[in-house]
Design a protein around this motif. Sequence first.
Motif, PDB file in Angstrom:
ATOM      1  N   PHE A  92       0.836  -1.203   0.000  1.00 48.04           N
ATOM      2  CA  PHE A  92       0.000   0.000   0.000  1.00 48.04           C
ATOM      3  C   PHE A  92       0.873   1.256   0.000  1.00 48.04           C
ATOM      4  N   ARG A  93       1.896   1.273   0.854  1.00 50.71           N
ATOM      5  CA  ARG A  93       2.796   2.445   0.926  1.00 50.71           C
ATOM      6  C   ARG A  93       3.551   2.663  -0.378  1.00 50.71           C
ATOM      7  N   CYS A  95       2.511   2.156  -3.292  1.00 47.69           N
ATOM      8  CA  CYS A  95       1.608   2.675  -4.327  1.00 47.69           C
ATOM      9  C   CYS A  95       1.056   4.063  -4.025  1.00 47.69           C
ATOM     10  N   VAL A  96       0.701   4.337  -2.793  1.00 48.55           N
ATOM     11  CA  VAL A  96       0.034   5.613  -2.491  1.00 48.55           C
ATOM     12  C   VAL A  96       0.814   6.501  -1.525  1.00 48.55           C
ATOM     13  N   ILE A 159      -4.888  -2.771  -5.114  1.00 44.72           N
ATOM     14  CA  ILE A 159      -4.171  -1.560  -4.692  1.00 44.72           C
ATOM     15  C   ILE A 159      -3.771  -0.728  -5.909  1.00 44.72           C
ATOM     16  N   LEU A 160      -3.294  -1.379  -6.957  1.00 46.95           N
ATOM     17  CA  LEU A 160      -2.892  -0.647  -8.160  1.00 46.95           C
ATOM     18  C   LEU A 160      -4.070  -0.005  -8.883  1.00 46.95           C
ATOM     19  N   GLU A 164      -6.682   6.537  -5.811  1.00 44.06           N
ATOM     20  CA  GLU A 164      -5.569   7.235  -5.194  1.00 44.06           C
ATOM     21  C   GLU A 164      -4.226   6.838  -5.821  1.00 44.06           C
ATOM     22  N   THR A 165      -4.130   5.628  -6.333  1.00 44.62           N
ATOM     23  CA  THR A 165      -2.915   5.174  -6.995  1.00 44.62           C
ATOM     24  C   THR A 165      -2.823   5.732  -8.404  1.00 44.62           C
ATOM     25  N   LYS A 168      -3.270  11.751  -9.810  1.00 44.20           N
ATOM     26  CA  LYS A 168      -2.383  12.650  -9.076  1.00 44.20           C
ATOM     27  C   LYS A 168      -3.195  13.859  -8.638  1.00 44.20           C
TER      28      LYS A 168
END
Length: 169
Positions: A92-93, A95-96, A159-160, A164-165, A168
């Motif tokens: 998670f970290r 990616c975001v 997650i990808l 949020e991933t 921008k």
Amino acid sequence: YGPFEWTEAAGPDRYRRALYTFRRRSTPYPALTAFDVPIGEQACVKRTRTNTPLQALTALNETVFVEAARALGKRAILEGGETDAGRVSLAFRLCVARSPTGDESKTLQALLARQRTKFAADESLAIEVVTGEKKSVARFEDGVSPAEWAAFTLVARVILNLDETVTKE
């Protein structure tokens, strides 16, 4: 745009490839067109913001994104520590750029547990997820089991594909 092998022509056909070269280098990668990538011949000061179902389908099914999910899943297993919470948190970290909230972590760990159970019951399905092929692979690197890698691959795909991933802000 991809690794293309440019073979220099010889003889009378030497200059015929110029138009092909221009066309090939100015064509964006097909998956990026779903994300409204600007053309390469002009400067783009500000990109328009779009969000279509086609973008989500591309992020879930395009070969590049699937391979990225495989790599992220494996990295989470190898570098995320011994616990599922640590591994999910690392993915998670990456990616975001922030740690997941308690609810996010709980949801992703529940998904991981369901997928792990599913792939433990059908190893051929797990092998297909992590290799893209239906045939069996004799050995996996770094001692990672196919079922574990497949489960983390599917968590990585989620997650990808998070807004949020992808965007921008």
